[in-house]
Write a protein that holds these residues in place. Structure first.
Motif, PDB file in Angstrom:
ATOM      1  N   VAL A 174       0.820  -1.221   0.000  1.00 52.13           N
ATOM      2  CA  VAL A 174       0.000   0.000   0.000  1.00 52.13           C
ATOM      3  C   VAL A 174       0.852   1.269   0.000  1.00 52.13           C
ATOM      4  O   VAL A 174       0.327   2.380   0.097  1.00 52.13           O
ATOM      5  CB  VAL A 174      -0.968   0.014   1.205  1.00 52.13           C
ATOM      6  N   GLY A 175       2.167   1.098  -0.083  1.00 46.26           N
ATOM      7  CA  GLY A 175       3.047   2.254  -0.154  1.00 46.26           C
ATOM      8  C   GLY A 175       3.230   2.991   1.158  1.00 46.26           C
ATOM      9  O   GLY A 175       3.590   4.180   1.167  1.00 46.26           O
ATOM     10  N   ALA A 176       3.030   2.290   2.282  1.00 47.45           N
ATOM     11  CA  ALA A 176       3.196   2.951   3.581  1.00 47.45           C
ATOM     12  C   ALA A 176       4.634   3.411   3.803  1.00 47.45           C
ATOM     13  O   ALA A 176       4.888   4.363   4.557  1.00 47.45           O
ATOM     14  CB  ALA A 176       2.758   2.011   4.704  1.00 47.45           C
ATOM     15  N   ASP A 177       5.588   2.745   3.156  1.00 42.11           N
ATOM     16  CA  ASP A 177       6.991   3.149   3.294  1.00 42.11           C
ATOM     17  C   ASP A 177       7.278   4.502   2.652  1.00 42.11           C
ATOM     18  O   ASP A 177       8.324   5.112   2.909  1.00 42.11           O
ATOM     19  CB  ASP A 177       7.894   2.083   2.666  1.00 42.11           C
ATOM     20  N   LEU A 178       6.363   4.991   1.823  1.00 46.57           N
ATOM     21  CA  LEU A 178       6.549   6.284   1.152  1.00 46.57           C
ATOM     22  C   LEU A 178       6.077   7.457   2.006  1.00 46.57           C
ATOM     23  O   LEU A 178       6.388   8.614   1.703  1.00 46.57           O
ATOM     24  CB  LEU A 178       5.792   6.294  -0.178  1.00 46.57           C
ATOM     25  N   LEU A 179       5.320   7.157   3.056  1.00 49.40           N
ATOM     26  CA  LEU A 179       4.731   8.224   3.858  1.00 49.40           C
ATOM     27  C   LEU A 179       5.797   9.088   4.521  1.00 49.40           C
ATOM     28  O   LEU A 179       5.713  10.322   4.513  1.00 49.40           O
ATOM     29  CB  LEU A 179       3.791   7.639   4.909  1.00 49.40           C
ATOM     30  N   ARG A 203       9.847   2.240  11.239  1.00 48.64           N
ATOM     31  CA  ARG A 203      10.054   2.478   9.810  1.00 48.64           C
ATOM     32  C   ARG A 203       9.387   3.769   9.352  1.00 48.64           C
ATOM     33  O   ARG A 203       9.647   4.240   8.234  1.00 48.64           O
ATOM     34  CB  ARG A 203       9.502   1.316   8.993  1.00 48.64           C
ATOM     35  N   CYS A 204       8.504   4.300  10.166  1.00 49.72           N
ATOM     36  CA  CYS A 204       7.703   5.449   9.730  1.00 49.72           C
ATOM     37  C   CYS A 204       7.952   6.631  10.656  1.00 49.72           C
ATOM     38  O   CYS A 204       7.390   6.724  11.741  1.00 49.72           O
ATOM     39  CB  CYS A 204       6.221   5.091   9.731  1.00 49.72           C
ATOM     40  N   GLY A 206       9.048  11.097  10.577  1.00 49.69           N
ATOM     41  CA  GLY A 206       8.587  12.305   9.919  1.00 49.69           C
ATOM     42  C   GLY A 206       7.247  12.787  10.439  1.00 49.69           C
ATOM     43  O   GLY A 206       6.780  12.403  11.506  1.00 49.69           O
ATOM     44  N   GLU A 207       6.605  13.616   9.645  1.00 48.50           N
ATOM     45  CA  GLU A 207       5.333  14.231  10.016  1.00 48.50           C
ATOM     46  C   GLU A 207       4.158  13.370   9.546  1.00 48.50           C
ATOM     47  O   GLU A 207       3.343  13.790   8.718  1.00 48.50           O
ATOM     48  CB  GLU A 207       5.242  15.631   9.407  1.00 48.50           C
ATOM     49  N   VAL A 208       4.091  12.153  10.054  1.00 51.57           N
ATOM     50  CA  VAL A 208       3.001  11.234   9.707  1.00 51.57           C
ATOM     51  C   VAL A 208       2.175  10.975  10.957  1.00 51.57           C
ATOM     52  O   VAL A 208       2.720  10.584  11.994  1.00 51.57           O
ATOM     53  CB  VAL A 208       3.537   9.898   9.151  1.00 51.57           C
ATOM     54  N   ARG A 209       0.864  11.166  10.863  1.00 49.14           N
ATOM     55  CA  ARG A 209      -0.025  10.958  11.998  1.00 49.14           C
ATOM     56  C   ARG A 209      -1.143   9.993  11.624  1.00 49.14           C
ATOM     57  O   ARG A 209      -1.860  10.202  10.645  1.00 49.14           O
ATOM     58  CB  ARG A 209      -0.641  12.287  12.447  1.00 49.14           C
ATOM     59  N   GLY A 210      -1.281   8.921  12.410  1.00 45.36           N
ATOM     60  CA  GLY A 210      -2.374   7.978  12.208  1.00 45.36           C
ATOM     61  C   GLY A 210      -3.606   8.435  12.953  1.00 45.36           C
ATOM     62  O   GLY A 210      -3.555   8.691  14.154  1.00 45.36           O
ATOM     63  N   ARG A 211      -4.722   8.539  12.251  1.00 41.78           N
ATOM     64  CA  ARG A 211      -5.954   9.068  12.837  1.00 41.78           C
ATOM     65  C   ARG A 211      -6.969   7.994  13.190  1.00 41.78           C
ATOM     66  O   ARG A 211      -8.049   8.297  13.684  1.00 41.78           O
ATOM     67  CB  ARG A 211      -6.590  10.083  11.882  1.00 41.78           C
ATOM     68  N   GLY A 212      -6.632   6.744  12.939  1.00 42.70           N
ATOM     69  CA  GLY A 212      -7.526   5.666  13.344  1.00 42.70           C
ATOM     70  C   GLY A 212      -8.641   5.394  12.349  1.00 42.70           C
ATOM     71  O   GLY A 212      -8.737   6.014  11.287  1.00 42.70           O
ATOM     72  N   ASP A 213      -9.494   4.451  12.725  1.00 44.74           N
ATOM     73  CA  ASP A 213     -10.587   4.008  11.861  1.00 44.74           C
ATOM     74  C   ASP A 213     -11.859   4.765  12.223  1.00 44.74           C
ATOM     75  O   ASP A 213     -12.537   4.431  13.198  1.00 44.74           O
ATOM     76  CB  ASP A 213     -10.785   2.493  12.019  1.00 44.74           C
ATOM     77  N   VAL A 214     -12.162   5.797  11.469  1.00 42.41           N
ATOM     78  CA  VAL A 214     -13.380   6.577  11.676  1.00 42.41           C
ATOM     79  C   VAL A 214     -14.462   5.995  10.788  1.00 42.41           C
ATOM     80  O   VAL A 214     -14.291   5.868   9.577  1.00 42.41           O
ATOM     81  CB  VAL A 214     -13.145   8.063  11.338  1.00 42.41           C
ATOM     82  N   SER A 215     -15.575   5.609  11.383  1.00 42.64           N
ATOM     83  CA  SER A 215     -16.590   4.850  10.647  1.00 42.64           C
ATOM     84  C   SER A 215     -17.475   5.740   9.781  1.00 42.64           C
ATOM     85  O   SER A 215     -17.652   6.932  10.044  1.00 42.64           O
ATOM     86  CB  SER A 215     -17.474   4.069  11.633  1.00 42.64           C
TER      87      SER A 215
END
Length: 325
Positions: A174-179, A203-204, A206-215
């Motif tokens: 899914v290209g998560a390594d590019l984030l 591995r991740c 930088g300025e990457v923020r996981g916001r979770g699973d919003v339904s």
């Protein structure tokens, strides 16, 4: 009522939520199996509100009138035989929807239904149809359909948004390594299942923020507040999330892989296999709200013209009548 307008009883397992939501918005009666465990083979509606869809206990399938079975996994053939007492393609009309690009290699991937001339194989993208070895199976392409919720884009937050399920587990696919490298250009916020793990993965950075699973629809409302949509997938079918973002009016920056180059026109954003070009495009859209808005309008127009829900359902209606006849 003409025969072509008769609603059919369509049996379909709840496998891919977003695609199923579009599919069951049609005029037929959709039967969704449910079991006591509510596992992958009996998930039922899983809390979704789909007016045309009805949960049906697997124990009642053998006594249920079914006009068409929509298969989505090779194991579904055995499930239909076991629970319905009928063989798909022989005792009951069936189609197989292939959601995925072939793995691990397109040149060596023979589709599980390649030797079944009695079950049409429906691909969700032209890319998938081309990459799979379909054998003697009759094939059809019915692209995704997206419900129009209107132009939601505000772009008020100067950041990029992405929607990726399980990025840590699926990583390079899914290209998560590019984030991380792309986040050197702009902050990136990611929604989806398991995205909370991004900030704890070494591995991740930088300025990457996981916001979770919003339904439900709430996630698109949040995503559309960001300035630009980022699509990083290397090897997957065309994600509905990309089309939903376009339909919402977001400009797009996407990796030039699988179906994305054909789904996103040049005026709607930037498609490239060059990480530097992608990063510069993100920075340009974030720093230039006017340009982002213009590209977002083009993205929305293209998505509505090519991936509208009415067109999707009309194509399925024609195929359902053809197969049931």
């Amino acid at each position: 009522m003409p025969s072509s307008q008769v609603p059919r009883n369509v049996l379909i397992w709840h496998v891919h939520g977003s695609w199923t939501e579009s599919f069951v918005a049609g005029r037929h009666r959709y039967l969704v199996p449910v079991d006591a465990e509510r596992d992958a083979d009996g998930r039922g509606l899983a809390g979704r509100t789909w007016p045309q869809a009805t949960e049906i206990p697997v124990g009642e399938l053998s006594d249920t009138d079914v006009d068409l079975v929509v298969l989505q996994r090779p194991a579904d053939i055995e499930l239909v035989t076991r629970f319905c007492g009928r063989t798909p393609g022989i005792d009951v009309a069936a189609v197989f929807v292939e959601h995925n690009a072939p793995r691990p290699y397109a040149v060596d991937s023979v589709h599980p239904l390649a030797d079944r001339s009695d079950i049409p194989l429906v691909h969700v993208t032209e890319f998938n149809e081309l990459m799979w070895d379909n054998g003697s199976a009759p094939t059809r392409v019915i692209g995704h359909g997206v419900a129009d919720r209107g132009s939601l884009y505000t772009g008020e937050v100067p950041a990029a948004a992405a929607m990726i399920n399980e990025p840590v587990r699926r990583w390079r696919t899914v290209g998560a390594d590019l984030l991380a490298p792309l986040s050197r250009h702009v902050p990136i916020e990611v929604w989806g299942m398991g995205t909370e793990g991004l900030e704890h993965d070494p591995r991740c950075g930088g300025e990457v923020r996981g916001r979770g699973d919003v339904s439900g629809a709430a996630v698109l409302d949040e995503v559309a507040r960001r300035r630009v949509y980022l699509h990083t997938a290397r090897w997957t079918s065309l994600g509905l999330s990309l089309l939903e973002a376009m339909c919402a009016g977001m400009p797009v920056v996407a990796v030039a892989a699988t179906m994305a180059p054909l789904a996103v026109p040049p005026e709607a954003g930037v498609i490239s296999a060059d990480l530097g070009v992608l990063g510069e495009a993100l920075a340009r859209f974030v720093s230039d709200p006017a340009a982002a808005e213009v590209a977002g309008k083009a993205a929305r127009e293209h998505a509505l013209a090519h991936y509208g829900l009415d067109r999707f359902l009309a194509k399925w209606d024609r195929l359902i009548e053809e197969v049931c006849a």
